[in-house]
Enzyme design. Structure first.
Site, mmCIF file in Angstrom:
data_model
loop_
_atom_site.group_PDB
_atom_site.id
_atom_site.type_symbol
_atom_site.label_atom_id
_atom_site.label_comp_id
_atom_site.label_asym_id
_atom_site.label_seq_id
_atom_site.Cartn_x
_atom_site.Cartn_y
_atom_site.Cartn_z
ATOM 1 N N GLY A 119 1.983 2.152 10.729
ATOM 2 C CA GLY A 119 2.936 3.239 10.537
ATOM 3 C C GLY A 119 3.631 3.679 11.806
ATOM 4 C CG ASN A 175 -1.767 1.183 1.386
ATOM 5 O OD1 ASN A 175 -1.814 2.030 0.492
ATOM 6 N ND2 ASN A 175 -2.469 1.279 2.511
ATOM 7 C CE LYS A 193 -0.330 3.094 4.782
ATOM 8 N NZ LYS A 193 -0.270 3.111 6.228
ATOM 9 C CG HIS A 218 -6.067 1.808 4.876
ATOM 10 N ND1 HIS A 218 -5.596 2.831 5.658
ATOM 11 C CD2 HIS A 218 -5.105 0.859 4.850
ATOM 12 C CE1 HIS A 218 -4.367 2.518 6.070
ATOM 13 N NE2 HIS A 218 -4.048 1.333 5.604
ATOM 14 C CB SER A 265 4.709 -2.030 12.183
ATOM 15 O OG SER A 265 4.286 -0.693 12.415
ATOM 16 C CD GLU A 297 -3.842 -2.702 7.233
ATOM 17 O OE1 GLU A 297 -2.683 -2.868 6.878
ATOM 18 O OE2 GLU A 297 -4.537 -1.759 6.852
HETATM 19 P P1 PGA Z 1 2.430 0.090 7.811
HETATM 20 O O1 PGA Z 1 1.000 0.311 7.095
HETATM 21 O O2 PGA Z 1 3.020 -1.153 7.198
HETATM 22 O O3 PGA Z 1 3.218 1.325 7.453
HETATM 23 O O4 PGA Z 1 2.186 -0.058 9.242
HETATM 24 C C1 PGA Z 1 0.129 -0.760 6.876
HETATM 25 C C2 PGA Z 1 -1.123 -0.280 6.199
HETATM 26 O O5 PGA Z 1 -1.615 0.809 6.541
HETATM 27 O O6 PGA Z 1 -1.683 -0.950 5.310
#
Ligand code: PGA
Length: 236
Positions: free
Chosen positions: A166, A7, A9, A91, A196, A160
Site C-alpha cells: 500500500g 484483496n 481489504k 496478512h 504495490s 509480501e
Molecule cells: P497493495 O497490497 O497491492 O496495496 O500493496 C497488497 C496486499 O496487502 O495484499
C-alpha cells in the site's frame, strides 16, 4: 499459469462487489483466460456468486470456529452458507494492525487446513528488518512459518514485504528474487508476490524466477485495472 488474487481489504460495498465480480467473471469467460483468479471481498459482501471455474471467491479472514460467541468474527457456518472454501491467513495488516500473534495465526491455519480449505498464507518482513539484510529477512520469514504445516496440500504462500504494501514502493527485482529463491528452496508450494503490484509492473514481477503469481491490493480495486492485470499475466 499465474495465480492472480485481489484483496479488497476494507473497500467496496456489497453492491459494487457484485458489479465487480460480474465484470471480472465476464472478462474471464469471454476471453477464455485460464489464470487461476481469486477475489477476497469484505465479509459483508460474501454471497453466492456464479463464477467460471477458474474464478474463486474467498474470505479475507475468519475465526477458527464453526459458530459461537466471538463478537465481530465469522466462522465456517457463515462461510458454508456461500460455499466459501478459501481463506487468507497471516496478512500483514492482521499481524501488525490487528495484532494477531503467530500462535493465533497457527491455530487458525490448523483449523482451516484440517477442514481442507485452500489457504493463501502471507509472510513478509517490516522495513527495519529488511534494512538489516537478507539473512535477517529470512529469519523473520521463517518465524512466521512456526506452527504452519508447509506441506499442506491446499497451501499457496504469498511473500509480501510490509514496507511495500500500500505504499507504492515495490520491492526490487533482486529483493523479490532473493527471498523467493530462498523460500522455494525450502518449500515447494506456489509462491505469490505482493506489495504495490500494478498494471505497469506485473509483467516484470511475474517474469522473476519462482514467482508464481501476485496478491494485489490497491491496484485490484478497479475492475478494469484488475482485468488488465489478468490479461497481461495470462499472456506470459
Ligand atoms: P497493495 O497490497 O497491492 O496495496 O500493496 C497488497 C496486499 O496487502 O495484499
Amino acid at each position: 499459469m499465474a495465480i492472480i488474487a485481489a484483496n479488497f481489504k476494507t473497500n467496496h460495498t456489497r453492491k459494487s462487489t457484485k458489479e465487480y465480480i460480474f465484470k471480472v467473471n465476464e472478462f474471464l469467460n469471454q476471453n477464455s483466460l485460464t489464470n487461476e483468479v481469486y477475489i477476497f471481498p469484505t465479509a459483508t459482501s460474501l454471497d453466492e456468486y456464479d463464477t467460471v471455474s477458474n474464478l474463486t471467491i474467498g474470505a479475507q479472514n475468519a475465526y477458527p470456529t464453526d459458530k459461537g460467541s466471538f463478537t465481530g468474527e465469522i466462522g465456517t457456518s457463515q462461510l458454508d452458507e456461500f460455499n466459501i472454501k478459501t481463506v487468507l491467513i497471516g496478512h500483514s495488516e492482521r499481524r501488525h494492525v490487528l495484532g494477531e500473534t503467530q500462535e493465533e495465526i497457527a491455530t487458525k491455519f490448523k483449523f482451516y487446513s484440517d477442514l481442507g480449505y485452500k489457504i493463501i498464507y502471507c509472510i513478509g518482513e517490516p522495513l527495519e528488518v529488511k534494512e538489516v539484510g537478507l539473512e535477517e529477512t529470512l529469519m523473520y520469514v521463517w518465524e512466521q512459518l512456526v506452527g504452519i504445516d508447509v506441506n499442506y496440500e491446499n497451501l499457496i504462500l504469498a511473500y509480501e514485504p510490509v514496507w511495500a504494501i500500500g505504499t507504492g514502493v515495490t520491492a526490487t527485482i533482486d529483493d523479490i528474487k532473493n527471498v523467493h529463491n530462498a523460500i522455494k528452496e525450502k518449500i515447494n508450494k506456489p509462491l505469490l508476490y505482493g506489495g504495490s503490484v500494478k498494471i505497469n509492473n506485473i509483467q516484470e514481477i511475474l517474469n522473476v524466477q519462482n514467482v508464481d503469481g501476485a496478491l494485489i491490493g490497491t491496484a485490484s480495486w478497479n475492475a478494469d485495472d484488475f482485468c488488465k492485470i489478468i490479461e497481461i499475466s495470462n499472456n506470459l
